[in-house]
Design a protein around this motif. Sequence first.
Motif, short mmCIF file in Angstrom:
data_model
loop_
_atom_site.label_atom_id
_atom_site.label_comp_id
_atom_site.label_asym_id
_atom_site.label_seq_id
_atom_site.Cartn_x
_atom_site.Cartn_y
_atom_site.Cartn_z
N MET A 1 33.52 40.64 31.91
CA MET A 1 34.97 40.59 31.75
C MET A 1 35.44 39.14 31.86
N MET A 2 36.38 38.75 31.00
CA MET A 2 36.88 37.38 30.99
C MET A 2 37.65 37.08 32.27
N GLN A 3 37.64 35.82 32.67
CA GLN A 3 38.44 35.41 33.82
C GLN A 3 39.91 35.29 33.42
N THR A 4 40.77 35.43 34.43
CA THR A 4 42.21 35.29 34.22
C THR A 4 42.65 33.97 34.82
N VAL A 359 39.02 41.15 39.35
CA VAL A 359 40.00 41.04 40.41
C VAL A 359 41.42 41.13 39.84
N TRP A 360 41.61 40.49 38.71
CA TRP A 360 42.96 40.46 38.11
C TRP A 360 42.82 40.28 36.61
#
Length: 363
Positions: A1-4, A359-360
């Motif tokens: 999943m990509m980071q935000t 996480v977000w």
Amino acid sequence: MMQTSTPFIFIRAGSSRGPYLKRSDLPEDLNDLSKVLISIVGAGHPFNIDGIGGGTAVTTKVAMLSRSDDDWADVDYFFAQVGVEEKLVDYRPSCGNILVGVGPAAIEMGLIEPIGDVTEVRIRAVNTGALVSELVQTPGGSVRYDGKASIDGVPGTAAPIQLQFMKVEGSITSGIFPTGVTREVINDIEVTCMDVAMPMVIGRAADFGITGYESAKELDANKPLFEKMEAIRLLAGERMGLGDVTKSVTPKFGLLAPARDGGSACIRYFMPWNCHPTLAVTGSQCLASCLLAPGTVGEGILADTQHSPARLQLEHPMGKMEVVIDYEMRDGTFHVTSAGLLRTARKLAAGEVFVPGDVWSRP
């Protein structure tokens, strides 16, 4: 999943430092917000190795800013104290050192426009309701960070930032003396439970078996001292109406001793599970008020009689901090009208900070 990612400014403010973010860029729900801030700081590791925290309580602080809908204030300042080794976030207190960077950050973020060579930024501390006027140097329409002002505990010099705190009594409790008395005995030791800008339990260093002149490192190694203070703090928290404060950094703890290096008094401020390397801005106001108010454990420690506004030099482990307290007696009770301090701040970095996607993840 990509980071935000989210934009941030990294500022050394007073003797603390941390990221400044727009509140609107972060999750609204406090549980989700806590997870994001824990990740940003890297809480849960002594070095905060997977985040931008610095491994101490003065470098795991976060400021979140927004335009204020208050009739007086320009900017709302929402503060978070993030844990170092524990994955905890405490939204109950405010932080006066981090508040020093709110004015510069608000201008840098475009939340307010600079006006003239000195811009007044009026701040509402969301956590406590305190109102603060902050004067920021803005020659040519930009924040100026270089200057000749110095504060003990921070190397070098920088542009001065003048702070004036209003509505500091009963920051998160019922009033200046939330237990209804100016001093009381808890576990056979006299203390004063007081709330001026920060709820605190304050005692005399000698009553805790120390001189009050020890270094922060020496005090941090004194485990019996912390056990004694923590037992009193937990009982005091209940008496002050704060409930179970086992996992909360408030109330803070402070110990007083007569001045040794030409100041007004010597203090040691605890955060509360280790000794502050210097002194918190909020804590300085409460400790100064305790020294001035009749009937407290601080009565008699000042060498000279003080009149309002009182200008006190508080000795801390790395020097001194000057605090100006404007006070009055009303119906026989001590009241603080306002408190003033001079501090400095410096922008260290700006850009984007990244949070793992699990996480977000923004919608």
